[in-house]
Design a protein around this motif. Structure first.
Motif, PDB file in Angstrom:
ATOM      1  N   ALA A 107       0.838  -1.200   0.000  1.00  0.00           N
ATOM      2  CA  ALA A 107       0.000   0.000   0.000  1.00  0.00           C
ATOM      3  C   ALA A 107       0.877   1.256   0.000  1.00  0.00           C
ATOM      4  N   GLY A 108       1.954   1.193  -0.790  1.00  0.00           N
ATOM      5  CA  GLY A 108       2.805   2.363  -0.979  1.00  0.00           C
ATOM      6  C   GLY A 108       3.838   2.621   0.087  1.00  0.00           C
ATOM      7  N   GLN A 109       3.815   1.822   1.144  1.00  0.00           N
ATOM      8  CA  GLN A 109       4.778   2.047   2.230  1.00  0.00           C
ATOM      9  C   GLN A 109       5.665   0.821   2.460  1.00  0.00           C
ATOM     10  N   LEU A 110       6.930   1.091   2.752  1.00  0.00           N
ATOM     11  CA  LEU A 110       7.879   0.010   3.008  1.00  0.00           C
ATOM     12  C   LEU A 110       7.524  -0.701   4.315  1.00  0.00           C
ATOM     13  N   HIS A 111       7.404  -2.034   4.235  1.00  0.00           N
ATOM     14  CA  HIS A 111       7.136  -2.839   5.426  1.00  0.00           C
ATOM     15  C   HIS A 111       8.281  -3.834   5.646  1.00  0.00           C
ATOM     16  N   PHE A 112       8.523  -4.162   6.891  1.00  0.00           N
ATOM     17  CA  PHE A 112       9.587  -5.104   7.281  1.00  0.00           C
ATOM     18  C   PHE A 112       8.951  -6.425   7.690  1.00  0.00           C
ATOM     19  N   LEU A 113       9.502  -7.521   7.228  1.00  0.00           N
ATOM     20  CA  LEU A 113       8.971  -8.839   7.577  1.00  0.00           C
ATOM     21  C   LEU A 113       9.610  -9.313   8.897  1.00  0.00           C
ATOM     22  N   VAL A 114       8.789  -9.361   9.931  1.00  0.00           N
ATOM     23  CA  VAL A 114       9.260  -9.617  11.291  1.00  0.00           C
ATOM     24  C   VAL A 114       8.834 -11.022  11.730  1.00  0.00           C
ATOM     25  N   GLN A 115       9.719 -11.667  12.476  1.00  0.00           N
ATOM     26  CA  GLN A 115       9.447 -13.017  12.958  1.00  0.00           C
ATOM     27  C   GLN A 115       9.276 -13.012  14.481  1.00  0.00           C
ATOM     28  N   ALA A 116       8.214 -13.660  14.962  1.00  0.00           N
ATOM     29  CA  ALA A 116       8.087 -13.852  16.413  1.00  0.00           C
ATOM     30  C   ALA A 116       8.851 -15.130  16.737  1.00  0.00           C
ATOM     31  N   LYS A 117       9.945 -14.996  17.483  1.00  0.00           N
ATOM     32  CA  LYS A 117      10.889 -16.112  17.583  1.00  0.00           C
ATOM     33  C   LYS A 117      11.154 -16.500  19.033  1.00  0.00           C
ATOM     34  N   ILE A 118      11.204 -17.794  19.248  1.00  0.00           N
ATOM     35  CA  ILE A 118      11.522 -18.322  20.575  1.00  0.00           C
ATOM     36  C   ILE A 118      13.024 -18.542  20.689  1.00  0.00           C
ATOM     37  N   GLU A 119      13.619 -18.015  21.749  1.00  0.00           N
ATOM     38  CA  GLU A 119      15.031 -18.313  22.036  1.00  0.00           C
ATOM     39  C   GLU A 119      15.111 -18.685  23.506  1.00  0.00           C
ATOM     40  N   PRO A 120      15.971 -19.648  23.861  1.00  0.00           N
ATOM     41  CA  PRO A 120      15.987 -20.115  25.245  1.00  0.00           C
ATOM     42  C   PRO A 120      16.322 -19.031  26.263  1.00  0.00           C
ATOM     43  N   GLY A 121      17.094 -18.033  25.858  1.00  0.00           N
ATOM     44  CA  GLY A 121      17.488 -17.005  26.822  1.00  0.00           C
ATOM     45  C   GLY A 121      16.548 -15.824  26.872  1.00  0.00           C
ATOM     46  N   ASN A 122      15.534 -15.803  25.994  1.00  0.00           N
ATOM     47  CA  ASN A 122      14.649 -14.638  25.918  1.00  0.00           C
ATOM     48  C   ASN A 122      13.837 -14.404  27.185  1.00  0.00           C
ATOM     49  N   ILE A 123      13.835 -13.176  27.656  1.00  0.00           N
ATOM     50  CA  ILE A 123      12.840 -12.752  28.642  1.00  0.00           C
ATOM     51  C   ILE A 123      11.496 -12.802  27.908  1.00  0.00           C
ATOM     52  N   ASN A 124      10.493 -13.384  28.521  1.00  0.00           N
ATOM     53  CA  ASN A 124       9.164 -13.582  27.896  1.00  0.00           C
ATOM     54  C   ASN A 124       9.165 -14.635  26.778  1.00  0.00           C
ATOM     55  N   LEU A 125      10.259 -15.342  26.641  1.00  0.00           N
ATOM     56  CA  LEU A 125      10.399 -16.437  25.678  1.00  0.00           C
ATOM     57  C   LEU A 125      10.361 -16.017  24.210  1.00  0.00           C
ATOM     58  N   VAL A 126       9.336 -15.216  23.815  1.00  0.00           N
ATOM     59  CA  VAL A 126       9.207 -14.819  22.406  1.00  0.00           C
ATOM     60  C   VAL A 126       9.598 -13.350  22.254  1.00  0.00           C
ATOM     61  N   GLN A 127      10.470 -13.061  21.300  1.00  0.00           N
ATOM     62  CA  GLN A 127      10.743 -11.667  20.958  1.00  0.00           C
ATOM     63  C   GLN A 127      10.703 -11.529  19.446  1.00  0.00           C
ATOM     64  N   LEU A 128      10.669 -10.287  18.975  1.00  0.00           N
ATOM     65  CA  LEU A 128      10.540 -10.056  17.533  1.00  0.00           C
ATOM     66  C   LEU A 128      11.917  -9.969  16.883  1.00  0.00           C
ATOM     67  N   SER A 129      12.139 -10.837  15.924  1.00  0.00           N
ATOM     68  CA  SER A 129      13.457 -10.964  15.306  1.00  0.00           C
ATOM     69  C   SER A 129      13.381 -10.575  13.831  1.00  0.00           C
ATOM     70  N   PRO A 130      14.539 -10.436  13.179  1.00  0.00           N
ATOM     71  CA  PRO A 130      14.524 -10.172  11.739  1.00  0.00           C
ATOM     72  C   PRO A 130      13.921 -11.364  10.984  1.00  0.00           C
ATOM     73  N   THR A 131      13.635 -11.177   9.713  1.00  0.00           N
ATOM     74  CA  THR A 131      13.114 -12.248   8.872  1.00  0.00           C
ATOM     75  C   THR A 131      14.009 -13.482   8.955  1.00  0.00           C
ATOM     76  N   LEU A 132      15.305 -13.241   8.905  1.00  0.00           N
ATOM     77  CA  LEU A 132      16.263 -14.346   8.901  1.00  0.00           C
ATOM     78  C   LEU A 132      17.334 -14.146   9.964  1.00  0.00           C
ATOM     79  N   GLN A 133      17.544 -15.188  10.758  1.00  0.00           N
ATOM     80  CA  GLN A 133      18.694 -15.243  11.676  1.00  0.00           C
ATOM     81  C   GLN A 133      19.349 -16.566  11.381  1.00  0.00           C
ATOM     82  N   ALA A 134      20.452 -16.553  10.662  1.00  0.00           N
ATOM     83  CA  ALA A 134      21.031 -17.829  10.235  1.00  0.00           C
ATOM     84  C   ALA A 134      22.513 -17.907  10.538  1.00  0.00           C
ATOM     85  N   THR A 135      22.943 -19.049  11.025  1.00  0.00           N
ATOM     86  CA  THR A 135      24.369 -19.294  11.174  1.00  0.00           C
ATOM     87  C   THR A 135      24.904 -19.736   9.812  1.00  0.00           C
ATOM     88  N   LYS A 136      26.220 -19.790   9.710  1.00  0.00           N
ATOM     89  CA  LYS A 136      26.809 -20.194   8.428  1.00  0.00           C
ATOM     90  C   LYS A 136      26.363 -21.599   8.030  1.00  0.00           C
TER      91      LYS A 136
END
Lengths: 474, 474
Positions: A107-136
């Protein structure tokens, strides 16, 4: 020069309402993801961690396959600061990960693709991460593991669609020369993408608003968001943008500072020379040693920590996540034992807002010193009476009147390595009484000058980038 | 933006005649310095070097005081190139030296204070060096040695007079992460300086002319001279400058390329992404080991060299210089066993000259890859039939017609560590038949884009900087 896509980022930064997602729904969405995935995270003695071993001679902690990361010891020698030599454990992960956002015009505006992601160390367990978090090994698919979602949008994209692509460092006090590729890739407006439930589109303005909440936008998101600069323009350009994008909502002063890439209180050439002089003056020697030889640290009660309990410790964590698929694993994590605070002091000089930048040496730094916030207490306690050393400008941060505090929220460290670590993050405006002449390890810079360093590797540290990501022009 | 002092550098680059020194007299001057100082340089077995020792276990070569430098072994592992793992000796000197020129306006034109300096490894013994070449112990006066001339002009100067101040790397194939501070300091026009006979003032144009001669301007001078950039301007600015500074002497095309810092055949953002991708793709692991454990190398006939004699060797040198004072010392030096060639291919694209830049991995690099010349054969033999590997673009350099060769001279490596090492240095213009699409490790850049990377640490390697210093707009 302001490029077309920089203007698109800027426009998106002022959009708070989007047809595709409402930030009022974020808590419900996160709760859905949390309940879809039954997660159990519990502490466990390091020696009992499944598939992790203490190497017989060195005492280093590594995965039985040799993959992921190791925890090793180092001896640090330096002429920076009051402690000339110390030992410490450090995370060694000598590979470059990818942290990437997909952006798309909706709709004419730039949007970012956000992931709700679980990580073991997260406070509240789920936080919003980039589209991709990848190791080599994720992105090269070396070990044939689960392929991360949307990976192919990053690896098979024509280069013309890459808007930002930088190599940035991780925390220099905890990681040995670890870096990630921070990347933002734009896909065509008409390209349809089917979204799993844990992905949503947000504008930059929405993300900036969510950043004002505690421990919601994860560290990986923040470092990628910090890499967005808006080009450099003259005062005229800034004035035009000010009129275009906002009227009475903001005074536009941070935007003007963002567009000042060259001249500021200090000429860019002066700043380059200041950094060169400090890198010449300060020495940093880091030598590897086994964990078992690290002085003042040892294993107690299943944890690896300092005798006096200060700074941080290494703990064992057992994680189990039952969602559409079940995964369970053990891993060591780093847990802080003290409260952290990071803050930039800001001051208007000649009508332009400047940031008080600290040149800071940390053992894992790639190049001796990096540009850090005015105050960065991540490895030492900043609370009065709790710290044995003096922290410059701490008093100004903690005693600032509330109308001088432009930003104040707790932000988390990366939940894949750090266990429930959150640091208070602040932007504080000082007034004309604050002396413009500062100690030699500090320098005033415009936001645009900071962005200029951001383009090149290994200049701004993680804490500085995290704070910069929190800056909103609205 | 072109700063006032950048314009001064540019003006000086066009001045070939100076009232204070005539470059026609340079040979006589150098001969005077040579005859004032009776020097004897001779080779000597490494084991016999006075005050140097082979460490019992490691076999590493070090000074008995622990000062100066050591020669150690490393094991290199990488996925770059055709050799995945090798051992080699390397010079370890973990400190930052200063290489600095004093500049001053004389009769309205900027002049550089040049030193005729004796170094044991110099071809012709005397070469022209910057005003100051100082190690850290020199400039901190840690060991109370002879204070270098003019040191105080660099250490006690108000920062406003520093025109250039950069940290740049040494040769990554020979030095482990060694860097020098490259600095140019302007002193006031009316400040009188008494010159010892081994110092003279030259304009930048005169130095550029002397660079066309073999082995005259030393490596330290070249790296500092390469750091001079001229700002960025539009085509209009370039046209004005063209008219101002030269008429029919040159077509001004290199100057236009020098002022194009942003847009070129490749957008600057594209180039940043190209570098990030390569630093993500390529891995470099360097682990120290003792010289005695270095595979395929050993001590023979008083030298430390490869079994097959390739690449380079470490030799012992005994130096004695009798001038106003007598100094005599022994030291190890690195001597090449093969001929070297470095060259940039240049091509006009859309009316602007572009340089074909190679991303090159070398073991001593600070940050995996550095930007290198199109062809850089310093560690392998480039002569036909003498090399077992293919060197891209070598044929285009060696077979270029003479009117396409813009620069061709032999330039020396630093004579304090390298024994009579000289590499053929070339700038070659290719025509429209040369394909603009190149292999992924190569990228076309304007000279202005190269200058932009020069401002930030660890981007351009020594060979690239050496060639850039040789570029003349006249």
């Amino acid at each position: 020069m302001i490029r077309p896509w920089q203007l698109e980022f800027l426009r998106s930064a002022f959009v708070m309402e989007s047809d595709v997602s409402d930030i009022a729904d974020v808590d419900i969405w996160i709760e859905e993801i949390r309940s879809e995935n039954e997660a159990t995270i519990r502490q466990k003695p390091i020696a009992d961690l499944d598939k992790w071993k203490l190497e017989p001679l060195s005492g280093n902690l590594s995965h039985v396959t040799g993959r992921f990361f190791t925890i090793e010891g180092i001896t640090v020698r330096t002429n920076w600061g009051s402690v000339a030599e110390w030992d410490q454990p450090i995370i060694r992960q000598p590979e470059v990960g990818i942290l990437g956002f997909i952006v798309k015009k909706i709709a004419g505006q730039l949007h970012f693709l956000v992931q709700a992601k679980i990580e073991p160390g997260n406070i509240n367990l789920v936080q919003l991460s980039p589209t991709l978090q990848a190791t080599k090994s994720n992105y090269t698919q070396a070990h044939m593991g689960t392929k991360p979602a949307f990976l192919e949008l990053f690896t098979k994209t024509a280069s013309s669609h890459i808007l930002v692509d930088q190599l940035q460092s991780e925390q220099g006090a905890r990681f040995l020369s670890k870096r990630n590729r921070n990347i933002i890739v734009e896909i065509d407006e008409d390209r349809g993408i089917e979204l799993p439930t844990n992905f949503r589109w947000f504008t930059l303005g929405q993300l900036k608003k969510l950043l004002r909440r505690d421990n919601l936008i994860n560290m990986d998101s923040r470092t990628v968001l910090s890499s967005i600069s808006y080009g450099t323009g003259t005062q005229d350009v800034a004035d035009v943008l000010k009129i275009l994008f906002f009227e009475n909502e903001s005074d536009g002063k941070l935007l003007i500072s963002a567009l000042k890439g060259d001249q500021g209180y200090r000429d860019f050439n002066y700043i380059l020379s200041w950094i060169t002089a400090l890198k010449t003056q300060y020495e940093l020697e880091v030598r590897p040693k086994g964990l078992s030889a690290v002085r003042e640290w040892g294993y107690y009660d299943g944890e690896y920590r300092r005798f006096d309990g200060r700074f941080f410790k290494v703990i064992g964590v057992s994680a189990q996540v039952r969602g559409r698929e079940v995964s369970a694993w053990d891993q060591p994590m780093v847990q802080p034992t003290q409260s952290g605070l990071i803050a930039f002091l800001l001051k208007e000089i000649d009508g332009v807002i400047h940031f008080l930048v600290q040149a800071k040496l940390e053992p894992g730094n790639f190049d001796i010193i990096e540009l850090a916030p005015t105050v960065q207490c991540l490895t030492g306690d900043f609370r009065s009476g709790k710290s044995e050393y003096y922290v410059p400008y701490l008093e100004e941060v903690l005693s600032a009147p509330s109308d001088a505090v432009l930003f104040d929220a707790h932000q988390s460290e990366e939940g894949g390595r750090f266990f429930q670590e959150s640091n208070r993050s602040m932007l504080v405006l000082v007034d004309e009484r604050f002396d413009v002449s500062v100690h030699g390890n500090y320098c005033w810079m415009t936001l645009g000058q900071l962005y200029r360093f951001m383009e090149f590797n290994n200049y701004l540290n993680m804490a500085a980038r995290s704070l910069i990501s929190c800056i909103s022009f609205v």
